[in-house]
Scaffold this motif. Structure first.
Motif, PDB file in Angstrom:
ATOM      1  N   HIS A 422       5.838   2.324   5.897  1.00 41.00           N
ATOM      2  CA  HIS A 422       4.908   3.430   5.688  1.00 41.00           C
ATOM      3  C   HIS A 422       5.117   4.044   4.299  1.00 41.00           C
ATOM      4  O   HIS A 422       6.217   4.427   3.939  1.00 41.00           O
ATOM      5  N   ALA A 423       4.042   4.118   3.527  1.00 37.43           N
ATOM      6  CA  ALA A 423       4.148   4.615   2.155  1.00 37.43           C
ATOM      7  C   ALA A 423       4.553   6.085   2.112  1.00 37.43           C
ATOM      8  O   ALA A 423       5.094   6.565   1.115  1.00 37.43           O
ATOM      9  N   SER A 468      -2.349  -2.384   1.852  1.00 36.59           N
ATOM     10  CA  SER A 468      -3.067  -1.162   2.180  1.00 36.59           C
ATOM     11  C   SER A 468      -2.559  -0.047   1.277  1.00 36.59           C
ATOM     12  O   SER A 468      -1.391  -0.048   0.889  1.00 36.59           O
ATOM     13  N   THR A 469      -3.423   0.907   1.014  1.00 38.36           N
ATOM     14  CA  THR A 469      -3.064   2.039   0.170  1.00 38.36           C
ATOM     15  C   THR A 469      -1.785   2.724   0.658  1.00 38.36           C
ATOM     16  O   THR A 469      -0.942   3.103  -0.142  1.00 38.36           O
ATOM     17  N   ASN A 470      -1.661   2.869   1.982  1.00 39.90           N
ATOM     18  CA  ASN A 470      -0.545   3.655   2.520  1.00 39.90           C
ATOM     19  C   ASN A 470       0.574   2.809   3.114  1.00 39.90           C
ATOM     20  O   ASN A 470       1.290   3.265   3.997  1.00 39.90           O
ATOM     21  N   VAL A 471       0.697   1.578   2.640  1.00 44.30           N
ATOM     22  CA  VAL A 471       1.781   0.705   3.115  1.00 44.30           C
ATOM     23  C   VAL A 471       2.555   0.159   1.911  1.00 44.30           C
ATOM     24  O   VAL A 471       1.961  -0.380   0.983  1.00 44.30           O
ATOM     25  N   VAL A 472       3.873   0.330   1.928  1.00 43.15           N
ATOM     26  CA  VAL A 472       4.730  -0.259   0.902  1.00 43.15           C
ATOM     27  C   VAL A 472       4.599  -1.780   1.006  1.00 43.15           C
ATOM     28  O   VAL A 472       4.760  -2.333   2.094  1.00 43.15           O
ATOM     29  N   PRO A 473       4.273  -2.458  -0.115  1.00 45.76           N
ATOM     30  CA  PRO A 473       3.980  -3.893  -0.050  1.00 45.76           C
ATOM     31  C   PRO A 473       5.116  -4.732   0.529  1.00 45.76           C
ATOM     32  O   PRO A 473       6.253  -4.647   0.084  1.00 45.76           O
TER      33      PRO A 473
ATOM     34  N   SER B 479      -4.140   0.388  -5.892  1.00 48.45           N
ATOM     35  CA  SER B 479      -4.240   1.684  -5.227  1.00 48.45           C
ATOM     36  C   SER B 479      -2.988   2.488  -5.535  1.00 48.45           C
ATOM     37  O   SER B 479      -1.923   1.920  -5.797  1.00 48.45           O
ATOM     38  N   ASP B 481      -0.791   5.931  -4.181  1.00 48.21           N
ATOM     39  CA  ASP B 481      -0.596   6.903  -3.114  1.00 48.21           C
ATOM     40  C   ASP B 481       0.602   7.761  -3.507  1.00 48.21           C
ATOM     41  O   ASP B 481       1.714   7.259  -3.659  1.00 48.21           O
TER      42      ASP B 481
END
Lengths: 612, 612
Positions: A422-423, A468-473, B479, B481
């Motif tokens: 989770h970012a 995803s924008t809100n996920v740490v790659p 992106s 965040d």
């Protein structure tokens, strides 16, 4: 025949410039007034060195005067030019030359839409950069660009960064001056224009109606081969034929008497390049390496000159690997390195290479290939002229460069796996961010490559998988392309890149998979042939500039069996290639022709060339 | 009622531990022998501080002894454990506890395939890490994992980096010890198990057969609401109802006599969280914030305790925004902040939100919404218990944390445009590489975020558009965040990120487009309520640990109208959430229940709580 005799081909040019060289400095300055818009200080400064040994040397000096001037002076030079205007004809403040140039391309005949587009774009351009848009509207052949092409160019350059656009304006100004200089001195780049026109004629054949696409064994490809044969025959080659794999070969016989051969046969010099293209490619990639030698032979034949060696010009049928994903099919066969296993390769429609060849009655097998493979000991070597396909010569303001090596390369596909999390809730210190690892590697790799002369490292593909924008790659894939002038440097670059990649991933606790997808040897130029190219360039009054080739060329294949060296001709538009914007001027192509004739002269002085 | 009375709920637990606290150190050590496999030095070291104030304090000390030991000692502790083996039963060298644990989950009843998988994976694991795979096979509820789950876990952890896996093994060892400790002391986390079982019961309803998916107004969602009402009724709430937007509300009335209210009505404390899930989500996200209060009310009711305030527990119907891309529909309505414009939002099948509501007979309009919106002045505030959804508590080896703030955030979509050019022919210095600019920005942004406490910055999406191995990237999209505990820090982070991005792009002569897609305010905890949570944690004998919430929660919405503060419960598997691997143990949930009861006790001491 001697080198001195050979150079008589260029006598017209030499004589015209010679007349200019003989007049006094003041008269010369008067002749060249207005060469640079309201900026005669450039001509005056350059003519301090009058007389010049050659036209190329004079032009070079003019370029140097501008590049040595202050930024304020260069900006003033740009601002001295009128904007491209539909009203050019009636604006009396505009210099005569500019008026006639703008009128030549019909800027005074704009449609209302064209006028509107030009006016709007000019205003946007001036607003963005603070100077007027400068374009040599006569174009690369000197015959004038279409209004549509001018508007497209304005649109494209409006998107450039200011610093690059500043430099481009100066290059356009030198191009304008180059064409004005011809008028003043009564010169014309006849051979260059012949090459340019021949490339244009060849580009009439394409698989696509929009862009230029000529892939192996297509209808367009066959038409190109037929036109090349015809061009060679018209030029006066003694033998012209097409071989089993589609190479078009012309031989201009040497004079055994001059060659000093005991057996009454000459050695051969091979030259040429490919006539296939990528999809939507350029008109000059490969093709000038066939057309310049054809134009040279036209001149040899016309003046009755025979060389002390046979000159063999080959239009290689396949280099790009577009249709069957196998490269160098033409030059590979000539080098005796045609790999029979590629015959099973299929195109996008499932047609096998051997089927496509058989449909043309071409039976490719070990026996038939033997008839194509040359005996290396018959040859002095291979020389190839090619458009640079890069920005180096443009940025150096130089029309020609001597190639030191065709860079070796290694390619990899890399996957980095961290932990998707989770970012918002994963603190910076606890992360196993695959993209952050990739980024750190890329930044450091760039530093490594910068510190190794003539080496390049590129991450051309890069993607966070399912990001995803809100996920740490959690997963990143990237491609790695490493090139260097020698195998040793290539291996050093590979080793440094791999160490960097492993260290970065280890430090960041991410996992790594790295798969090599290509390893190609470097092809350093044969010193003797490279020397000959350099002498040929120097003979033109141009500085010798050396550079490696980052792209692969047919010369790489010939390198496997004989000495080779290449000459690069500057490309317009920052050297863009594999693109319809690829372009070369008739003046640069003229210098390419002259350099090639000089090379023949150089090699004639020593036909038993001691080489690599 | 006083806090002291309230804590009598936990009397059984307290008494059992109290008996242990009264025995001598030697006897205590004897009772706890074997708690850590062949490593009684841990118990002996911890018992230097015997007696402990609480079970949690003892466990904490055991964890500290291990984390303070040398790496060699920790490695020896891990290696003291037997491998998970289908032959566990007959291997006499294995400690009794381990034998019975392995036997409990039926490792001695493996099928040939399971035996094969376990043997192979164990060997690979040992080969990779150099120590045996450690797993608390009794699982998060203590009832034993399935053999399939054990094999899946082994497979997953085999892919972890060594350092993380080392830590995970130690955490598993502490989990094993925790369950052994219960047996030795005759304790049981009854309340935690009730919460765990209630979450399990709720998770029976899903839109997907594979994973857990409960989106707004789906059949599964309605079934969840019905079960929550039933659970509340069984628990003994005085009022239970479902409101217009699907929130399930239970009120456990306070005692106006204790509240000191002049008008005979209590203030209210609101708590709760959401019961909807993301697709393939976890069973604990949101739901433990409903179930822990329900279990607490069960205990209040059973012991006849009334608080000096009404306790209002709400299962919010919608927080995740999965179906209609609008978040916080449930808590938004309660806060009086339901945005009517979202009624036109559609789901993937084109169903409009207002249609979906009307189909259920739910007429949402300004008037009907008024009946849901609470009057903030009636409330002491809002408290929310939530699984952490991050790795911080796990890495700290702490079961509970006090939330300082729900971070504010800003999101951007960034496009960087350079010049696509040939990877071989464009020297390193002449490049306008969009990906290199992105990489440099990412590396420096990471540094910036690391230097700002509790701030995070994430590039979650990153792609070279139409990238090729041999082309210098011309266009990159990414992106961004950014999150921070206060709006001031968020704005500082945004400003630093934007400056960095602009400077990097300017320096590298690439163009930039940057579009903000989200700007959300931070929700700092109300000091009084945060203090109460901290006192509740301290009362358990645990250290107070503060952390911000990086993720958004219903408390953000309530924050707009009343004081709020949150409690985080540790998540297993490094806190992974929005994922089937999300997990919490009955022991941690027990501590969550105890902390909540302590909070009620704290607030009972001062029902007119002076707050934010």
């Amino acid at each position: 025949m001697t080198g001195a005799t050979l150079s008589s081909i260029l006598e017209d040019q030499t004589l015209a410039f010679g007349r200019f060289a003989q007049i006094g400095r003041a008269e010369a300055a008067a002749m060249l007034a207005g060469l640079y818009e309201h900026s005669d200080w450039i001509v005056e400064a350059a003519l301090q060195d009058h007389p010049f040994a050659s036209l190329a040397a004079l032009k070079r000096r003019l370029v140097e005067v501008v590049s040595d001037s202050s930024r304020e002076q260069r900006l003033a030079l740009i601002r001295a030019h009128p904007p491209l205007s539909a009203k050019a004809k009636i604006d009396e403040s505009i210099a005569k030359d500019s008026r006639s140039e703008q009128s030549l391309v019909g800027l005074d005949k704009c449609s209302p839409e064209e006028f509107e587009a030009l006016t709007t774009l000019n205003a946007q351009y001036l607003e963005k950069f603070g100077w007027p848009f400068i374009l040599a509207v006569r174009g690369p052949r000197g015959l004038g660009l279409s209004r549509a092409a001018i508007i497209a160019s304005l649109n494209r350059r409006l998107a450039m960064p200011a610093e690059e656009e500043f430099e481009e304006c100066l290059r356009q100004i030198h191009r304008i001056a180059e064409m004005r200089l011809d008028e003043r001195l009564g010169l014309e780049p006849t051979l260059g224009s012949q090459v340019w026109d021949a490339c244009e004629a060849l580009a009439k054949f394409s698989e696509d109606t929009d862009g230029l696409t000529v892939t192996y064994l297509s209808e367009a490809h066959k038409n190109c081969a037929a036109l090349l044969r015809q061009q060679m025959q018209s030029a006066g080659f003694d033998e012209v034929f097409e071989d089993l794999v589609g190479n078009v070969v012309g031989v201009y016989k040497g004079d055994p008497g001059q060659s000093g051969s005991a057996v009454g046969a000459c050695k051969r010099l091979m030259t040429g390049s490919h006539y296939d293209t990528v999809r939507n490619g350029g008109k000059y990639d490969g093709r000038i390496g066939i057309q310049i030698p054809i134009v040279a032979v036209t001149q040899l034949k016309k003046t009755g000159i025979r060389l002390p060696f046979d000159l063999e010009v080959i239009g290689f049928s396949e280099e790009e690997g577009v249709r069957f994903k196998c490269t160098f099919l033409g030059s590979g066969a000539v080098a005796g390195k045609f790999d029979l296993s590629v015959l099973g390769a299929t195109d996008a429609n499932g047609v096998r290479l051997d089927q496509a060849l058989q449909a043309e009655g071409r039976i490719v097998n070990p026996d038939s290939l033997k008839s194509i493979a040359r005996e290396p000991s018959d040859y002095l070597g291979f020389v190839e002229i090619h458009i640079e396909q890069g920005p180096v010569l443009t940025q150096q303001d130089l029309p020609l460069g001597a190639v030191t090596s065709i860079n070796g390369s290694a390619r990899y596909m890399v996957e980095i796996r961290g932990l998707a999390s989770h970012a918002g809730t994963t603190p910076m210190t606890g992360r196993r961010d695959a993209a952050a690892a990739a980024a750190e590697f890329m930044v450091e790799l760039e530093q490594v490559a910068r510190q190794m002369p003539d080496c390049v490292a590129t991450v051309g593909q890069l993607q966070v998988v399912n990001g995803s924008t809100n996920v740490v790659p959690g997963r990143v894939t990237l491609s790695l392309d490493l090139r260097a002038p020698t195998n040793g440097q290539r291996d050093e670059l590979v080793q440094k890149a791999m160490t960097l990649l492993e260290d970065t991933c280890h430090r960041r606790r991410v996992e790594l998979t790295c798969q090599q997808t290509l390893l190609a040897s470097a092809a350093p130029s044969a010193p003797g042939l490279q020397d000959a190219w350099e002498a040929s360039i120097a003979q033109l009054g141009l500085p010798i500039f050396r550079l490696p080739s980052g792209a692969g060329h047919d010369a790489m294949k010939l390198h496997e069996v004989m000495p080779q060296a290449m000459l690069f001709v500057r490309g317009e538009n920052l050297g863009i290639s594999h693109n319809p914007l690829e372009s070369s001027t008739n003046h640069d192509l003229q210098l390419g022709c002259e350099a090639f004739l000089n090379l023949l002269s150089q090699l004639s002085l020593n036909p038993h060339h001691p080489n690599a």
